[in-house]
Design an enzyme around this catalytic site. Structure first.
Site, PDB file in Angstrom:
ATOM      1  N   HIS A  58     -54.725  33.645 -29.136  1.00 32.35           N
ATOM      2  CA  HIS A  58     -53.404  33.678 -29.753  1.00 32.35           C
ATOM      3  C   HIS A  58     -53.494  34.367 -31.110  1.00 32.35           C
ATOM      4  CE1 HIS A  58     -54.950  30.017 -31.717  1.00 32.35           C
ATOM      5  NE2 HIS A  58     -53.976  30.116 -32.594  1.00 32.35           N
ATOM      6  N   HIS A  60     -51.245  34.750 -35.081  1.00 28.18           N
ATOM      7  CA  HIS A  60     -50.182  34.330 -35.994  1.00 28.18           C
ATOM      8  C   HIS A  60     -49.896  35.519 -36.902  1.00 28.18           C
ATOM      9  CE1 HIS A  60     -50.582  30.109 -34.886  1.00 28.18           C
ATOM     10  NE2 HIS A  60     -51.885  30.187 -35.129  1.00 28.18           N
ATOM     11  N   TYR A 146     -60.968  39.010 -38.249  1.00 28.34           N
ATOM     12  CA  TYR A 146     -59.669  39.485 -37.754  1.00 28.34           C
ATOM     13  C   TYR A 146     -58.524  38.812 -38.498  1.00 28.34           C
ATOM     14  CZ  TYR A 146     -63.126  40.343 -34.145  1.00 28.34           C
ATOM     15  OH  TYR A 146     -64.273  40.696 -33.484  1.00 28.34           O
TER      16      TYR A 146
END
Length: 176
Positions: A58, A60, A146
């Site tokens: 996932h 954000h 990342y």
């Protein structure tokens, strides 16, 4: 029933976007493909990335859209499609996804939240940068490659030691 999303032109939004298969590492294993998809969308439909973190399954993000523009949904659609087109055709697809021409890489929906004020903004930026620590991928936020935290550190907005045991120092921590 139609899902209603926030519609503030020029707004700043927090997003959580998930893969359909939450046990995959597809995003970090193909982070360059994700970066490319986002770069292409930004060239055609500009927006500012305030904060971003890519985790295995996932991501954000906080995006600020241009004045007069509130179409983050189209930007996510194009980003997800651009990323998916770069992936080999090995994903399992339901009949419903096949019928809609979907690959099945991403969850159809995503979470968005309109940022209300500077306190809300700062809490969400911190949440993004702390997320790899929260999930146990690293001990300190700076160790996660990342993340936009590196931009914040290089600008002097955060120190290299930010994001170690932060949850114990912040009221309420960073629960989801």
């Amino acid at each position: 029933m139609r899902y209603r999303r926030a519609d503030v032109k020029g707004g700043t939004y927090f997003f959580t976007v998930n893969l359909a298969e939450r046990h995959c590492r597809l995003l970090v294993e193909n982070v360059d493909a994700l970066r490319n998809a986002i770069r292409v969308v930004k060239q055609r439909h500009p927006f500012y990335i305030d904060a971003f973190v890519v985790l295995p399954d996932h991501l954000h993000a906080i995006w600020t859209l241009p004045e007069g523009d509130s179409d983050f949904a189209m930007r996510w659609l194009l980003t997800k499609a651009g990323f998916s087109r770069q992936m080999p055709m090995v994903d399992r697809r339901s009949a419903s996804r096949k019928g809609k021409g979907e690959r099945g890489i991403w969850q159809r929906r995503y979470w968005e939240h309109l940022i209300r004020d500077m306190g809300d903004y700062q809490r969400h930026v911190d949440y993004i940068h702390y997320n790899p620590v929260k999930h146990g991928y690293v001990k300190y936020a700076v160790e996660w490659p990342y993340s936009s935290i590196h931009r914040y550190i290089s600008c002097g907005m955060l120190g290299n030691d930010w994001g170690g045991d932060i949850a114990s120092h912040v009221e309420g921590g960073y629960g989801e």
